[in-house]
Write a protein that holds these residues in place. Structure first.
Motif, PDB file in Angstrom:
ATOM      1  N   VAL A  95       0.842  -1.160   0.178  1.00  0.00           N
ATOM      2  CA  VAL A  95       0.038  -0.058   0.064  1.00  0.00           C
ATOM      3  C   VAL A  95       0.970   1.169   0.026  1.00  0.00           C
ATOM      4  N   ALA A  96       0.564   2.148  -0.883  1.00  0.00           N
ATOM      5  CA  ALA A  96       1.375   3.447  -0.993  1.00  0.00           C
ATOM      6  C   ALA A  96       0.830   4.402   0.187  1.00  0.00           C
ATOM      7  N   PHE A  97       1.972   4.932   0.732  1.00  0.00           N
ATOM      8  CA  PHE A  97       1.463   5.990   1.722  1.00  0.00           C
ATOM      9  C   PHE A  97       0.508   6.890   1.261  1.00  0.00           C
ATOM     10  N   ALA A  98       0.741   7.391   0.131  1.00  0.00           N
ATOM     11  CA  ALA A  98      -0.315   8.513  -0.481  1.00  0.00           C
ATOM     12  C   ALA A  98      -1.897   7.488  -0.490  1.00  0.00           C
ATOM     13  N   ASP A  99      -1.881   6.349  -0.390  1.00  0.00           N
ATOM     14  CA  ASP A  99      -3.117   5.841  -0.522  1.00  0.00           C
ATOM     15  C   ASP A  99      -3.703   5.378   0.848  1.00  0.00           C
ATOM     16  N   THR A 101      -5.374   7.080   3.163  1.00  0.00           N
ATOM     17  CA  THR A 101      -6.982   7.307   3.298  1.00  0.00           C
ATOM     18  C   THR A 101      -7.816   6.513   2.831  1.00  0.00           C
ATOM     19  N   ASN A 102      -7.325   5.875   1.449  1.00  0.00           N
ATOM     20  CA  ASN A 102      -8.160   5.154   0.519  1.00  0.00           C
ATOM     21  C   ASN A 102      -8.394   3.678   1.144  1.00  0.00           C
ATOM     22  N   ILE A 103      -7.043   3.261   1.555  1.00  0.00           N
ATOM     23  CA  ILE A 103      -7.089   1.765   2.217  1.00  0.00           C
ATOM     24  C   ILE A 103      -7.788   1.887   3.465  1.00  0.00           C
ATOM     25  N   LEU A 104      -7.759   2.956   4.225  1.00  0.00           N
ATOM     26  CA  LEU A 104      -8.736   2.890   5.627  1.00  0.00           C
ATOM     27  C   LEU A 104     -10.084   3.008   5.124  1.00  0.00           C
ATOM     28  N   LEU A 105     -10.564   3.417   4.149  1.00  0.00           N
ATOM     29  CA  LEU A 105     -11.932   3.637   3.740  1.00  0.00           C
ATOM     30  C   LEU A 105     -12.389   2.254   3.226  1.00  0.00           C
ATOM     31  N   ILE A 106     -11.522   1.726   2.565  1.00  0.00           N
ATOM     32  CA  ILE A 106     -11.828   0.126   1.911  1.00  0.00           C
ATOM     33  C   ILE A 106     -11.874  -0.562   2.897  1.00  0.00           C
ATOM     34  N   LEU A 107     -10.867  -0.619   4.138  1.00  0.00           N
ATOM     35  CA  LEU A 107     -10.887  -1.395   5.201  1.00  0.00           C
ATOM     36  C   LEU A 107     -12.295  -1.261   6.045  1.00  0.00           C
ATOM     37  N   ALA A 108     -12.713  -0.010   6.153  1.00  0.00           N
ATOM     38  CA  ALA A 108     -13.819   0.388   6.889  1.00  0.00           C
ATOM     39  C   ALA A 108     -15.035  -0.364   6.125  1.00  0.00           C
ATOM     40  N   VAL A 109     -15.140  -0.383   4.782  1.00  0.00           N
ATOM     41  CA  VAL A 109     -16.135  -0.998   4.184  1.00  0.00           C
ATOM     42  C   VAL A 109     -16.009  -2.412   4.223  1.00  0.00           C
ATOM     43  N   THR A 110     -14.906  -2.959   4.162  1.00  0.00           N
ATOM     44  CA  THR A 110     -14.747  -4.567   4.423  1.00  0.00           C
ATOM     45  C   THR A 110     -15.115  -5.048   5.764  1.00  0.00           C
ATOM     46  N   LEU A 111     -14.819  -4.184   6.715  1.00  0.00           N
ATOM     47  CA  LEU A 111     -14.723  -4.453   8.378  1.00  0.00           C
ATOM     48  C   LEU A 111     -16.535  -4.596   8.209  1.00  0.00           C
ATOM     49  N   LEU A 112     -17.365  -3.613   8.079  1.00  0.00           N
ATOM     50  CA  LEU A 112     -18.526  -3.560   8.010  1.00  0.00           C
ATOM     51  C   LEU A 112     -19.475  -4.584   7.379  1.00  0.00           C
ATOM     52  N   PRO A 147     -11.756  -9.269   6.700  1.00  0.00           N
ATOM     53  CA  PRO A 147     -11.932  -7.973   6.426  1.00  0.00           C
ATOM     54  C   PRO A 147     -10.557  -7.557   5.950  1.00  0.00           C
ATOM     55  N   LEU A 148      -9.441  -7.997   6.656  1.00  0.00           N
ATOM     56  CA  LEU A 148      -8.181  -7.466   6.356  1.00  0.00           C
ATOM     57  C   LEU A 148      -7.587  -7.875   5.119  1.00  0.00           C
ATOM     58  N   ALA A 149      -7.753  -9.318   4.765  1.00  0.00           N
ATOM     59  CA  ALA A 149      -7.703  -9.832   3.446  1.00  0.00           C
ATOM     60  C   ALA A 149      -8.300  -9.344   2.423  1.00  0.00           C
ATOM     61  N   SER A 150      -9.691  -8.849   2.661  1.00  0.00           N
ATOM     62  CA  SER A 150     -10.526  -8.580   1.697  1.00  0.00           C
ATOM     63  C   SER A 150     -10.280  -7.216   1.374  1.00  0.00           C
ATOM     64  N   ALA A 151      -9.716  -6.422   2.441  1.00  0.00           N
ATOM     65  CA  ALA A 151      -9.137  -4.773   2.004  1.00  0.00           C
ATOM     66  C   ALA A 151      -8.099  -4.856   1.256  1.00  0.00           C
ATOM     67  N   LEU A 152      -6.867  -5.728   1.415  1.00  0.00           N
ATOM     68  CA  LEU A 152      -5.832  -5.953   0.607  1.00  0.00           C
ATOM     69  C   LEU A 152      -6.268  -6.335  -0.761  1.00  0.00           C
ATOM     70  N   VAL A 153      -7.035  -7.186  -1.153  1.00  0.00           N
ATOM     71  CA  VAL A 153      -7.502  -7.674  -2.403  1.00  0.00           C
ATOM     72  C   VAL A 153      -8.253  -6.390  -3.074  1.00  0.00           C
ATOM     73  N   PHE A 154      -9.177  -5.934  -2.475  1.00  0.00           N
ATOM     74  CA  PHE A 154      -9.861  -4.947  -3.070  1.00  0.00           C
ATOM     75  C   PHE A 154      -8.991  -3.590  -3.292  1.00  0.00           C
ATOM     76  N   TYR A 155      -8.045  -3.265  -2.503  1.00  0.00           N
ATOM     77  CA  TYR A 155      -6.989  -2.145  -2.804  1.00  0.00           C
ATOM     78  C   TYR A 155      -6.214  -2.615  -3.958  1.00  0.00           C
ATOM     79  N   LEU A 156      -5.687  -3.960  -4.250  1.00  0.00           N
ATOM     80  CA  LEU A 156      -4.900  -4.303  -5.304  1.00  0.00           C
ATOM     81  C   LEU A 156      -5.828  -4.323  -6.573  1.00  0.00           C
ATOM     82  N   ALA A 157      -7.223  -4.895  -6.553  1.00  0.00           N
ATOM     83  CA  ALA A 157      -8.209  -4.595  -7.737  1.00  0.00           C
ATOM     84  C   ALA A 157      -8.515  -3.619  -8.007  1.00  0.00           C
ATOM     85  N   TRP A 158      -8.390  -2.655  -7.144  1.00  0.00           N
ATOM     86  CA  TRP A 158      -8.934  -1.081  -7.563  1.00  0.00           C
ATOM     87  C   TRP A 158      -8.837  -0.629  -8.969  1.00  0.00           C
TER      88      TRP A 158
END
Length: 162
Positions: A95-99, A101-112, A147-158
């Protein structure tokens, strides 16, 4: 999003099966196997160098160190399991440091969504497909590997999704 499709095409295929194993195993046994964390680091070591080039690749190893320290502190304080902390540490260089905010949003969605899906299945007839899962019997504890694994997959698939 700083992650490009060219970078994601190198990273998503080897990361996806590891993330599926992490999610499945955490729901089944409430444990994230150490070898999956090691596999993510090896995947980054090999494919990350190809995807990002040597300069960015080298700097991304700092993400591992920072998240290791944060994860150890959170684990010591009882805020997160050791397996979850290790997974976050191993996923961090992807995950890029510039991303952030994006990964935290993705994680929030995958967590819920992950929590809702897990609870719905737990209280439905579908639970009979995998009655032995430990995560059905843990009360309020929740398998964060899902959700952690899902967040990484969605980030890489974005880059392919949007």
């Amino acid at each position: 999003m700083e992650l490009t499709a060219a970078q994601a095409i190198w990273l998503l295929p080897p990361v996806l099966p590891i993330c599926v194993i992490v999610a499945w195993n955490d729901m089944r046994a409430m444990k994230i196997p150490n070898w999956t964390v090691g596999a993510l680091l090896v995947i980054f070591a090999v494919f990350g160098l190809i995807a990002f080039g040597p300069q960015i690749w080298a700097w991304r190893w700092l993400h591992v160190v920072v998240m290791l320290i944060i994860g150890m502190a959170l684990n010591a304080g009882g805020a997160m399991g050791a397996g979850d902390a290790k997974f976050i540490m191993a996923a961090a260089p992807f995950v890029a440091f510039a991303d952030l905010t994006n990964i935290l949003l993705i994680l929030a969605v995958t967590l819920l969504l992950g929590w809702a899906i897990h609870r719905i299945v737990k209280h439905s007839p579908a639970r009979r497909l995998v009655p032995e899962w430990e995560s059905w019997k843990t009360g309020k504890r929740y398998p964060m590997g899902f959700p952690l694994a899902s967040a990484l997959v969605f980030y890489l698939a974005w880059p392919f999704l949007f």
